[in-house]
Every structure is written in structure tokens, then in C-alpha cells.
Design an enzyme around this catalytic site. Sequence first.
Site, PDB file in Angstrom:
ATOM      1  N   GLY A 256      76.689  17.287  47.557  1.00  0.00           N
ATOM      2  CA  GLY A 256      77.751  16.297  47.707  1.00  0.00           C
ATOM      3  C   GLY A 256      77.506  14.903  47.166  1.00  0.00           C
ATOM      4  N   GLY A 257      76.546  14.712  46.281  1.00  0.00           N
ATOM      5  CA  GLY A 257      76.274  13.373  45.768  1.00  0.00           C
ATOM      6  C   GLY A 257      77.469  12.741  45.081  1.00  0.00           C
ATOM      7  CE  LYS A 258      77.249  14.462  39.143  1.00  0.00           C
ATOM      8  NZ  LYS A 258      76.074  15.080  39.813  1.00  0.00           N
TER       9      LYS A 258
ATOM     10  CG  ASP B 187      77.650  24.766  46.013  1.00  0.00           C
ATOM     11  OD1 ASP B 187      77.610  24.039  45.009  1.00  0.00           O
ATOM     12  OD2 ASP B 187      76.790  25.643  46.247  1.00  0.00           O
TER      13      ASP B 187
ATOM     14  CG  ASP C 200      87.915  37.199  47.077  1.00  0.00           C
ATOM     15  OD1 ASP C 200      87.110  36.271  47.311  1.00  0.00           O
ATOM     16  OD2 ASP C 200      87.765  38.360  47.516  1.00  0.00           O
TER      17      ASP C 200
ATOM     18  CG  ASP D   9      77.345  18.270  38.735  1.00  0.00           C
ATOM     19  OD1 ASP D   9      76.838  18.391  37.602  1.00  0.00           O
ATOM     20  OD2 ASP D   9      76.735  17.776  39.690  1.00  0.00           O
TER      21      ASP D   9
ATOM     22  CB  CYS E  82      71.562  17.247  35.183  1.00  0.00           C
ATOM     23  SG  CYS E  82      71.202  18.776  36.077  1.00  0.00           S
TER      24      CYS E  82
END
Length: 431
Positions: A249-251, A269, A298, A315, A368
Site C-alpha cells: 500500500g505505499g502508493k 492484491d 472472477d 504497479d 521498479c
Amino acid sequence: MTPSAQISAVIELLLAIQKEKYIPADSTANRFFRRRRYIGGGDRRFVSGKVWEILRCYRKLEWWLKRVGSPINPRMMVAAYLVLSGNSISKVHSFYSGEKYAPLLLNNNEILYLQSLVNKPFVSAEMSKAVIYEVPDWVYPIINDQYGDQTEKELSTLLEPATLDLRVNFLKVEDRYKAREILASENIQTELMNISPWGLRAQGRQSITSTNAFKNGLVEIQDEGSQLIALMTGVKSSMRVLDYCAGAGGKTLAMAMMMENKGHIIASDIFSARLNAAQSRLRRAGVFNCETHIFAEDAKWLKRRVESFDRVLVDAPCSGTGTWRRNPDARLRFKENDLLELVEKQAHILDSAARMVKKGGRLIYATCSILRQENQDQINNFLERNNNFSLVEPDTIPELLPEKFMKKTSFQLTPAQNQTDGFFCTVMVKN
């Protein structure tokens, strides 16, 4: 701890990292120290620091040990590192004393191997470029083809220790200057970042997570490049936003701050552990405009929201080549087939995420990685498959994003050029 006990711990941690080769070294190190609470803070810094130094020159140590006919194991890797760093054989022998908490005494063969390394340089003219710059043999030609005469500069910088970057949480503190003042009161010295309007860079290795500023959510650890990706999304308080591969959850946190805790963010995620970590960080940061969902193709929550988001951030899972300063062990695990699988996975994720963007909405893709195959090539292929998307300049508030980024549809950051981790980001609009 005695110097011998410290060296013994270095060997033990290096062995643990080798045994758990599919687990990131920092995770292994955290578990290693949790099980050894008796190791104090100063000793932890020494042990982890030495292990990371060894990981940054692992291929060169391996090359030298092979050359002198030595077995390659953590015990000899550490001893070879000490000798090549300028320590005498007698000094190394004193570390390997065989006494309580010390490594076993060096045997005659081990001493002979080490004697062959005395006065040898770390870098030999006979080493390949891949060994010198600590990358897999198959990776060097790819990077050299992409970066040309800048290759050695780029790879040299990736061997340096990473900076400690912080993002100030404007939901809890009014500006960077106030946050810097609060950190200074806890003996954490920082400087303002050059690009990110939220960023502070700490000087040297400092224990940020033990400070009240961190515990109370005033700052988050986040590389400057990662902060810029959040800026490129251009999210506003009225928007519906999907962080498609949110991880911890950084961004998500940065976007919630940009939205002033308004609008709505979904962080998804495939790993529940990552989302659990994200939920903890969201609470600490005082974020309440976000919900988390486990991702599945789904999933009902996903099907109900097709073409409903103003912004979708992907990301994507990637090689992590841009973070090799922080994760030197990752380069040792990176296989050619990994890249092929990642490129295929990224393409699938992009196509899947594209369904969630509403007309006029934006799809932001980031990695990254410093490899073109995962970045510009991936986007070119996506645009060929999806002609209803096109590149667009970010619409972030101009005073937030430097002009040199405002006039670009994408950027590629590298440690050598930008003093950040290696990041790629591009913005596309759904026509």
C-alpha cells in the site's frame, strides 16, 4: 558481542539467506534477528551491514574462491571478504578462533586458500563485466544494449547502498519543514528531496521505524521514485481509484493523501499478507477513504466495477532490477526465464486492468525495473493490442510535479541519473 561473535553471526545470517534463496534477504534477516533478541542494536547494524556488503560483491568473492580452489560456502565467503578488504591472515585467524561464540578454527587448507588472496584486489582484469558489476551473465548484454556508454555508470551506482527516503504525510502534518523539525527532535537529520514535493532524505543509516514520527504516521518510508509514480496518477478528491497491484500500500497511501481522504480508493492484491500490512499502514496514516480487496479475475467486486474507475494504477510485478541497491540478493536469483514469465504476466495484468478504466479515465503503468522489455516495449505492445488507449501527459497539479515530468507521457528513473531507485512510469487515457 565480541568481534568473533559478530563474524559468527555474519556467517550464520549469510547461510540462512542462502538456504532460503526464494525469500528476500531482508525478510530472512528480520526473522533471524527476531529469533535472537539478545543481539543489540549496534551489533545488528554491524552484522546486517557486513552481510549486505558481502552480497554486493558476491560474484567477485565467488570468482576468487573458485580461482584458488576453495569451497564456496558462507564461512569462506566471509573469510575471503575480510582478506580482500585488507585484513591480515593473523587478523582473520583471530576471528576464527574456535572459542565460545566464535567460528570454528581455520584448518590448514582454508589458511592456504586465504593466503593465496593476500594483496589481491577485489576487481581483477580477468573478470568479466558481469562479474565486476555483479549481474547475471545473461543480463549484462541486455543492459549494455539499452544503456550503451552509460552501462558501467548505471551498474556501478546499482552497487552502492541505497538512500533512506521518506514521504511526509500531509494528512497529519502541514508541510515538510514541520516534519523535518519533528524528526530532528528525535535525532533524525533529513534533507528536502529535489523532485518529490513530499520527500525527505535521511542522512546515513537511521532507525526511522522506532521514532514517534513514524509510529504516529507522520512519515512513511518510500523511495522518491515511488512517490513520483503516485504524483503521475493525478488523482483528485472526487475520483474513484483502483490500485490494481497494491502490495503493502505505499502508493495507495500517497494517493489517499493527494485526495485529502476524499473520493474512494480500492487497493487490491493477490496476497492477503500484503493487504494486511497495507491495512495497518492505512490506519497509522489516518487514511479512511480506502478499502482493500483480495484480487481474483472472477471476483464479484471486480466484475461489478468494470469501466467505473477514473484512475487505475498498475504497479506491476517485475524484475526489481531498479531496486538492486536495496536488494543485492535479488540479482543472484534472477534467471532468464524469470524475465520471460514476468513480461507475459505484465501483459495479462495490463489487459485485465484496462477493462476497469472508464472512458476518459487513465491507466498508469509502473515498474521498479530498468529493463526496456518490461517498460517501453511492454507499453508499445499494449497500445498495439488496445487501440482505444493512447499516451497522455499527466494532469497532476503543475506545482506538484516538476515541469520536466509534466511534459512527458512517461519517465525512466535510474539511481545513476536521478538518485532514486530505478522506476518506469507511463500514463495512458481511454479514448
